[in-house]
Design a protein around this motif. Structure first.
Motif, short mmCIF file in Angstrom:
data_model
loop_
_atom_site.label_atom_id
_atom_site.label_comp_id
_atom_site.label_asym_id
_atom_site.label_seq_id
_atom_site.Cartn_x
_atom_site.Cartn_y
_atom_site.Cartn_z
N ALA A 34 0.58 -24.36 40.11
CA ALA A 34 -0.84 -24.47 39.78
C ALA A 34 -1.31 -25.92 39.88
O ALA A 34 -2.40 -26.19 40.39
CB ALA A 34 -1.11 -23.92 38.38
N THR A 35 -0.49 -26.85 39.43
CA THR A 35 -0.82 -28.27 39.52
C THR A 35 -0.89 -28.71 40.98
O THR A 35 -1.81 -29.44 41.38
CB THR A 35 0.21 -29.12 38.75
OG1 THR A 35 0.18 -28.72 37.38
CG2 THR A 35 -0.10 -30.60 38.85
N GLU A 36 0.07 -28.27 41.78
CA GLU A 36 0.06 -28.60 43.20
C GLU A 36 -1.18 -28.01 43.89
O GLU A 36 -1.83 -28.67 44.71
CB GLU A 36 1.33 -28.08 43.88
CG GLU A 36 1.46 -28.55 45.31
CD GLU A 36 2.76 -28.13 45.97
OE1 GLU A 36 2.88 -28.36 47.19
OE2 GLU A 36 3.66 -27.57 45.29
N ALA A 37 -1.54 -26.79 43.53
CA ALA A 37 -2.73 -26.15 44.09
C ALA A 37 -3.98 -26.94 43.71
O ALA A 37 -4.87 -27.18 44.55
CB ALA A 37 -2.85 -24.71 43.61
N LYS A 38 -4.06 -27.38 42.46
CA LYS A 38 -5.20 -28.17 42.00
C LYS A 38 -5.32 -29.47 42.80
O LYS A 38 -6.41 -29.86 43.22
CB LYS A 38 -5.06 -28.47 40.51
CG LYS A 38 -6.21 -29.26 39.92
CD LYS A 38 -5.99 -29.56 38.46
CE LYS A 38 -5.05 -30.68 38.34
NZ LYS A 38 -5.24 -31.90 37.81
N ASP A 39 -4.19 -30.12 43.05
CA ASP A 39 -4.18 -31.36 43.84
C ASP A 39 -4.61 -31.11 45.28
O ASP A 39 -5.33 -31.92 45.87
CB ASP A 39 -2.79 -32.01 43.80
CG ASP A 39 -2.42 -32.52 42.42
OD1 ASP A 39 -3.33 -32.69 41.57
OD2 ASP A 39 -1.22 -32.74 42.18
N LEU A 40 -4.17 -29.99 45.85
CA LEU A 40 -4.56 -29.65 47.22
C LEU A 40 -6.06 -29.36 47.31
O LEU A 40 -6.73 -29.75 48.27
CB LEU A 40 -3.75 -28.45 47.73
CG LEU A 40 -2.29 -28.74 48.04
CD1 LEU A 40 -1.52 -27.43 48.22
CD2 LEU A 40 -2.15 -29.63 49.26
N ILE A 41 -6.59 -28.68 46.32
CA ILE A 41 -8.02 -28.40 46.28
C ILE A 41 -8.81 -29.72 46.21
O ILE A 41 -9.80 -29.90 46.92
CB ILE A 41 -8.38 -27.46 45.11
CG1 ILE A 41 -7.81 -26.07 45.39
CG2 ILE A 41 -9.89 -27.41 44.88
CD1 ILE A 41 -7.84 -25.14 44.20
N ALA A 42 -8.35 -30.63 45.38
CA ALA A 42 -9.02 -31.93 45.27
C ALA A 42 -8.96 -32.68 46.60
O ALA A 42 -9.94 -33.30 47.02
CB ALA A 42 -8.38 -32.76 44.15
N PHE A 43 -7.82 -32.62 47.28
CA PHE A 43 -7.68 -33.25 48.59
C PHE A 43 -8.69 -32.65 49.57
O PHE A 43 -9.37 -33.38 50.29
CB PHE A 43 -6.25 -33.07 49.10
CG PHE A 43 -6.03 -33.59 50.49
CD1 PHE A 43 -5.71 -34.92 50.70
CD2 PHE A 43 -6.15 -32.76 51.60
CE1 PHE A 43 -5.51 -35.42 51.99
CE2 PHE A 43 -5.96 -33.24 52.88
CZ PHE A 43 -5.63 -34.57 53.08
N CYS A 44 -8.78 -31.34 49.61
CA CYS A 44 -9.70 -30.66 50.52
C CYS A 44 -11.15 -31.03 50.20
O CYS A 44 -11.95 -31.27 51.11
CB CYS A 44 -9.52 -29.15 50.45
SG CYS A 44 -7.97 -28.58 51.19
N GLU A 45 -11.48 -31.09 48.93
CA GLU A 45 -12.84 -31.48 48.53
C GLU A 45 -13.16 -32.89 49.02
O GLU A 45 -14.27 -33.14 49.51
CB GLU A 45 -13.01 -31.40 47.02
CG GLU A 45 -13.07 -29.98 46.50
CD GLU A 45 -13.13 -29.90 44.99
OE1 GLU A 45 -12.71 -30.87 44.30
OE2 GLU A 45 -13.60 -28.87 44.48
N ARG A 46 -12.20 -33.82 48.90
CA ARG A 46 -12.42 -35.19 49.38
C ARG A 46 -12.61 -35.21 50.89
O ARG A 46 -13.49 -35.91 51.40
CB ARG A 46 -11.26 -36.10 48.98
CG ARG A 46 -11.23 -36.46 47.51
CD ARG A 46 -10.24 -37.56 47.20
NE ARG A 46 -8.88 -37.26 47.60
CZ ARG A 46 -7.99 -36.62 46.87
NH1 ARG A 46 -8.32 -36.17 45.67
NH2 ARG A 46 -6.77 -36.39 47.32
N GLN A 47 -11.81 -34.43 51.61
CA GLN A 47 -11.93 -34.38 53.06
C GLN A 47 -13.30 -33.84 53.48
O GLN A 47 -13.93 -34.36 54.40
CB GLN A 47 -10.82 -33.51 53.66
CG GLN A 47 -9.43 -34.08 53.49
CD GLN A 47 -9.24 -35.36 54.25
OE1 GLN A 47 -9.48 -35.41 55.45
NE2 GLN A 47 -8.83 -36.40 53.56
N LEU A 48 -13.75 -32.80 52.81
CA LEU A 48 -15.05 -32.21 53.12
C LEU A 48 -16.19 -33.18 52.79
O LEU A 48 -17.18 -33.26 53.51
CB LEU A 48 -15.23 -30.89 52.38
CG LEU A 48 -14.34 -29.75 52.87
CD1 LEU A 48 -14.45 -28.56 51.92
CD2 LEU A 48 -14.68 -29.36 54.29
N LYS A 49 -16.05 -33.93 51.70
CA LYS A 49 -17.06 -34.91 51.33
C LYS A 49 -17.15 -36.00 52.39
O LYS A 49 -18.26 -36.38 52.80
CB LYS A 49 -16.70 -35.51 49.97
CG LYS A 49 -17.56 -36.69 49.53
CD LYS A 49 -18.84 -36.24 48.89
CE LYS A 49 -19.57 -37.39 48.24
NZ LYS A 49 -20.63 -37.94 49.03
#
Length: 66
Positions: A34-49
């Motif tokens: 779950a922590t790894e998934a949260k970090d990946l989601i944050a990474f994707c959000e930064r990339q999209l931004k």
């Protein structure tokens, strides 16, 4: 960390499949995934931004050249 958005999405989908499977998983394993998934989601959000900002900036400069 993944190298790019596509790699992050693939890892995220794999994690979700593992977490949603019927296989038994300890709470510690679940928390780690779950922590790894949260970090990946944050990474994707930064990339999209970044992409959004670049597109907006490009659009803005194109319209000011007219």
């Amino acid at each position: 960390m993944p190298k790019n958005y596509d790699e992050a999405i693939k890892k995220l989908n794999l994690l979700l499949e593992q977490m949603e499977s019927d296989e038994a998983m300890s709470i510690e394993q679940y928390k780690k995934k779950a922590t790894e998934a949260k970090d990946l989601i944050a990474f994707c959000e930064r990339q999209l931004k970044v992409m959004s900002d670049e597109l907006y900036s490009s659009e803005k400069s194109t319209s000011s050249e007219r």
